[in-house]
Design a protein around this motif. Structure first.
Motif, PDB file in Angstrom:
ATOM      1  N   GLU A  10     -40.758  30.299 -65.056  1.00  0.00           N
ATOM      2  CA  GLU A  10     -39.872  29.772 -66.101  1.00  0.00           C
ATOM      3  C   GLU A  10     -38.403  30.086 -65.801  1.00  0.00           C
ATOM      4  OE1 GLU A  10     -39.154  27.471 -69.321  1.00  0.00           O
ATOM      5  OE2 GLU A  10     -41.152  27.923 -68.568  1.00  0.00           O
ATOM      6  N   GLU A  11     -38.124  31.298 -65.359  1.00  0.00           N
ATOM      7  CA  GLU A  11     -36.738  31.696 -65.075  1.00  0.00           C
ATOM      8  C   GLU A  11     -36.147  30.874 -63.932  1.00  0.00           C
ATOM      9  OE1 GLU A  11     -34.378  35.634 -63.507  1.00  0.00           O
ATOM     10  OE2 GLU A  11     -36.134  35.926 -64.788  1.00  0.00           O
ATOM     11  N   LEU A  12     -36.938  30.645 -62.894  1.00  0.00           N
ATOM     12  CA  LEU A  12     -36.477  29.844 -61.763  1.00  0.00           C
ATOM     13  C   LEU A  12     -36.238  28.397 -62.189  1.00  0.00           C
ATOM     14  CD1 LEU A  12     -35.864  29.980 -58.739  1.00  0.00           C
ATOM     15  CD2 LEU A  12     -38.270  29.517 -58.307  1.00  0.00           C
ATOM     16  N   LEU A  13     -37.109  27.867 -63.041  1.00  0.00           N
ATOM     17  CA  LEU A  13     -36.954  26.511 -63.545  1.00  0.00           C
ATOM     18  C   LEU A  13     -35.680  26.379 -64.375  1.00  0.00           C
ATOM     19  CD1 LEU A  13     -38.031  23.638 -63.839  1.00  0.00           C
ATOM     20  CD2 LEU A  13     -39.400  24.449 -65.786  1.00  0.00           C
ATOM     21  N   GLU A  14     -35.385  27.379 -65.182  1.00  0.00           N
ATOM     22  CA  GLU A  14     -34.160  27.355 -65.984  1.00  0.00           C
ATOM     23  C   GLU A  14     -32.918  27.357 -65.091  1.00  0.00           C
ATOM     24  OE1 GLU A  14     -34.394  30.600 -68.772  1.00  0.00           O
ATOM     25  OE2 GLU A  14     -36.058  29.673 -69.866  1.00  0.00           O
ATOM     26  N   MET A  15     -32.945  28.154 -64.020  1.00  0.00           N
ATOM     27  CA  MET A  15     -31.821  28.165 -63.083  1.00  0.00           C
ATOM     28  C   MET A  15     -31.681  26.806 -62.401  1.00  0.00           C
ATOM     29  SD  MET A  15     -31.728  31.986 -61.399  1.00  0.00           S
ATOM     30  CE  MET A  15     -33.322  31.869 -60.606  1.00  0.00           C
ATOM     31  N   LEU A  16     -32.809  26.226 -62.004  1.00  0.00           N
ATOM     32  CA  LEU A  16     -32.797  24.914 -61.368  1.00  0.00           C
ATOM     33  C   LEU A  16     -32.214  23.868 -62.313  1.00  0.00           C
ATOM     34  CD1 LEU A  16     -33.596  22.903 -59.135  1.00  0.00           C
ATOM     35  CD2 LEU A  16     -35.890  22.862 -60.149  1.00  0.00           C
ATOM     36  N   ASP A  17     -32.673  23.861 -63.545  1.00  0.00           N
ATOM     37  CA  ASP A  17     -32.177  22.891 -64.516  1.00  0.00           C
ATOM     38  C   ASP A  17     -30.680  23.056 -64.762  1.00  0.00           C
ATOM     39  OD1 ASP A  17     -34.599  21.633 -64.783  1.00  0.00           O
ATOM     40  OD2 ASP A  17     -35.171  22.695 -66.607  1.00  0.00           O
ATOM     41  N   SER A  18     -30.214  24.298 -64.792  1.00  0.00           N
ATOM     42  CA  SER A  18     -28.785  24.566 -64.982  1.00  0.00           C
ATOM     43  C   SER A  18     -27.965  23.964 -63.845  1.00  0.00           C
ATOM     44  CB  SER A  18     -28.556  26.073 -65.071  1.00  0.00           C
ATOM     45  OG  SER A  18     -27.180  26.350 -65.176  1.00  0.00           O
ATOM     46  N   ILE A  19     -28.444  24.134 -62.614  1.00  0.00           N
ATOM     47  CA  ILE A  19     -27.756  23.573 -61.450  1.00  0.00           C
ATOM     48  C   ILE A  19     -27.773  22.043 -61.510  1.00  0.00           C
ATOM     49  CG2 ILE A  19     -27.934  23.278 -58.939  1.00  0.00           C
ATOM     50  CD1 ILE A  19     -28.911  26.216 -58.854  1.00  0.00           C
ATOM     51  N   CYS A  20     -28.899  21.487 -61.945  1.00  0.00           N
ATOM     52  CA  CYS A  20     -29.021  20.032 -62.033  1.00  0.00           C
ATOM     53  C   CYS A  20     -28.042  19.453 -63.056  1.00  0.00           C
ATOM     54  CB  CYS A  20     -30.452  19.639 -62.399  1.00  0.00           C
ATOM     55  SG  CYS A  20     -31.627  19.975 -61.077  1.00  0.00           S
ATOM     56  N   VAL A  21     -27.934  20.088 -64.194  1.00  0.00           N
ATOM     57  CA  VAL A  21     -27.003  19.613 -65.220  1.00  0.00           C
ATOM     58  C   VAL A  21     -25.570  19.722 -64.710  1.00  0.00           C
ATOM     59  CG1 VAL A  21     -26.046  20.121 -67.507  1.00  0.00           C
ATOM     60  CG2 VAL A  21     -28.527  20.103 -67.164  1.00  0.00           C
ATOM     61  N   LYS A  22     -25.239  20.854 -64.121  1.00  0.00           N
ATOM     62  CA  LYS A  22     -23.881  21.087 -63.614  1.00  0.00           C
ATOM     63  C   LYS A  22     -23.492  20.053 -62.556  1.00  0.00           C
ATOM     64  CE  LYS A  22     -21.056  24.597 -61.330  1.00  0.00           C
ATOM     65  NZ  LYS A  22     -21.045  25.956 -60.770  1.00  0.00           N
ATOM     66  N   ASN A  23     -24.446  19.697 -61.688  1.00  0.00           N
ATOM     67  CA  ASN A  23     -24.167  18.776 -60.585  1.00  0.00           C
ATOM     68  C   ASN A  23     -24.570  17.333 -60.873  1.00  0.00           C
ATOM     69  OD1 ASN A  23     -23.166  20.539 -58.250  1.00  0.00           O
ATOM     70  ND2 ASN A  23     -24.930  21.671 -59.031  1.00  0.00           N
ATOM     71  N   LYS A  24     -25.126  17.095 -62.061  1.00  0.00           N
ATOM     72  CA  LYS A  24     -25.555  15.762 -62.486  1.00  0.00           C
ATOM     73  C   LYS A  24     -26.518  15.112 -61.484  1.00  0.00           C
ATOM     74  CE  LYS A  24     -21.337  15.139 -65.085  1.00  0.00           C
ATOM     75  NZ  LYS A  24     -20.069  14.442 -65.224  1.00  0.00           N
ATOM     76  N   VAL A  25     -27.525  15.883 -61.099  1.00  0.00           N
ATOM     77  CA  VAL A  25     -28.561  15.389 -60.190  1.00  0.00           C
ATOM     78  C   VAL A  25     -29.938  15.722 -60.758  1.00  0.00           C
ATOM     79  CG1 VAL A  25     -27.138  15.565 -58.115  1.00  0.00           C
ATOM     80  CG2 VAL A  25     -28.553  17.487 -58.783  1.00  0.00           C
ATOM     81  N   GLU A  26     -30.939  15.021 -60.282  1.00  0.00           N
ATOM     82  CA  GLU A  26     -32.308  15.288 -60.716  1.00  0.00           C
ATOM     83  C   GLU A  26     -32.870  16.492 -59.978  1.00  0.00           C
ATOM     84  OE1 GLU A  26     -34.616  11.768 -60.232  1.00  0.00           O
ATOM     85  OE2 GLU A  26     -33.442  10.636 -61.686  1.00  0.00           O
ATOM     86  N   ARG A  27     -33.863  17.128 -60.573  1.00  0.00           N
ATOM     87  CA  ARG A  27     -34.516  18.289 -59.956  1.00  0.00           C
ATOM     88  C   ARG A  27     -34.964  17.993 -58.531  1.00  0.00           C
ATOM     89  NH1 ARG A  27     -38.807  19.728 -64.665  1.00  0.00           N
ATOM     90  NH2 ARG A  27     -37.408  20.838 -66.088  1.00  0.00           N
ATOM     91  N   SER A  28     -35.560  16.824 -58.346  1.00  0.00           N
ATOM     92  CA  SER A  28     -36.123  16.494 -57.037  1.00  0.00           C
ATOM     93  C   SER A  28     -35.066  16.510 -55.933  1.00  0.00           C
ATOM     94  CB  SER A  28     -36.831  15.140 -57.084  1.00  0.00           C
ATOM     95  OG  SER A  28     -35.939  14.128 -57.509  1.00  0.00           O
ATOM     96  N   VAL A  29     -33.829  16.184 -56.255  1.00  0.00           N
ATOM     97  CA  VAL A  29     -32.751  16.199 -55.262  1.00  0.00           C
ATOM     98  C   VAL A  29     -32.524  17.627 -54.768  1.00  0.00           C
ATOM     99  CG1 VAL A  29     -30.271  15.816 -54.905  1.00  0.00           C
ATOM    100  CG2 VAL A  29     -31.625  14.155 -56.194  1.00  0.00           C
ATOM    101  N   ILE A  30     -32.431  18.566 -55.694  1.00  0.00           N
ATOM    102  CA  ILE A  30     -32.196  19.967 -55.344  1.00  0.00           C
ATOM    103  C   ILE A  30     -33.411  20.547 -54.617  1.00  0.00           C
ATOM    104  CG2 ILE A  30     -31.694  22.278 -56.249  1.00  0.00           C
ATOM    105  CD1 ILE A  30     -29.370  20.304 -56.594  1.00  0.00           C
ATOM    106  N   ILE A  31     -34.595  20.220 -55.083  1.00  0.00           N
ATOM    107  CA  ILE A  31     -35.822  20.735 -54.456  1.00  0.00           C
ATOM    108  C   ILE A  31     -35.950  20.217 -53.027  1.00  0.00           C
ATOM    109  CG2 ILE A  31     -38.345  20.682 -54.541  1.00  0.00           C
ATOM    110  CD1 ILE A  31     -38.006  20.645 -57.669  1.00  0.00           C
ATOM    111  N   ARG A  32     -35.700  18.919 -52.810  1.00  0.00           N
ATOM    112  CA  ARG A  32     -35.761  18.370 -51.447  1.00  0.00           C
ATOM    113  C   ARG A  32     -34.731  19.030 -50.536  1.00  0.00           C
ATOM    114  NH1 ARG A  32     -36.756  13.393 -54.068  1.00  0.00           N
ATOM    115  NH2 ARG A  32     -34.544  12.878 -54.004  1.00  0.00           N
ATOM    116  N   GLN A  33     -33.531  19.246 -51.060  1.00  0.00           N
ATOM    117  CA  GLN A  33     -32.484  19.891 -50.271  1.00  0.00           C
ATOM    118  C   GLN A  33     -32.884  21.326 -49.906  1.00  0.00           C
ATOM    119  OE1 GLN A  33     -28.574  19.816 -52.044  1.00  0.00           O
ATOM    120  NE2 GLN A  33     -27.719  21.157 -50.480  1.00  0.00           N
TER     121      GLN A  33
END
Length: 60
Positions: A10-33
């Motif tokens: 859950e904590e890792l997901l929250e960090m991921l979502d925060s980065i996604c909102v900040k960068n205006k990208v979908e989770r899958s973009v960050i995960i693939r990168q």
């Protein structure tokens, strides 16, 4: 592209979502990168055997 499902803390997901909102990208973009960077660092520098991947429904 194929869809992959995995478990995440859950904590890792929250960090991921925060980065996604900040960068205006979908989770899958960050995960693939992140996966691409990990593989570039580890996989291509070692002789790692390839895993055989089978699609669900193709298993016999």
């Amino acid at each position: 592209m194929r869809v992959v499902t995995f478990k995440i803390d859950e904590e890792l997901l929250e960090m991921l979502d925060s980065i996604c909102v900040k960068n205006k990208v979908e989770r899958s973009v960050i995960i693939r990168q992140a996966i691409s960077e990990f593989l570039a660092k580890h996989y291509f520098n070692e002789n790692v055997p390839k895993a055989k991947v089978t699609k669900i429904g193709d298993v016999r």
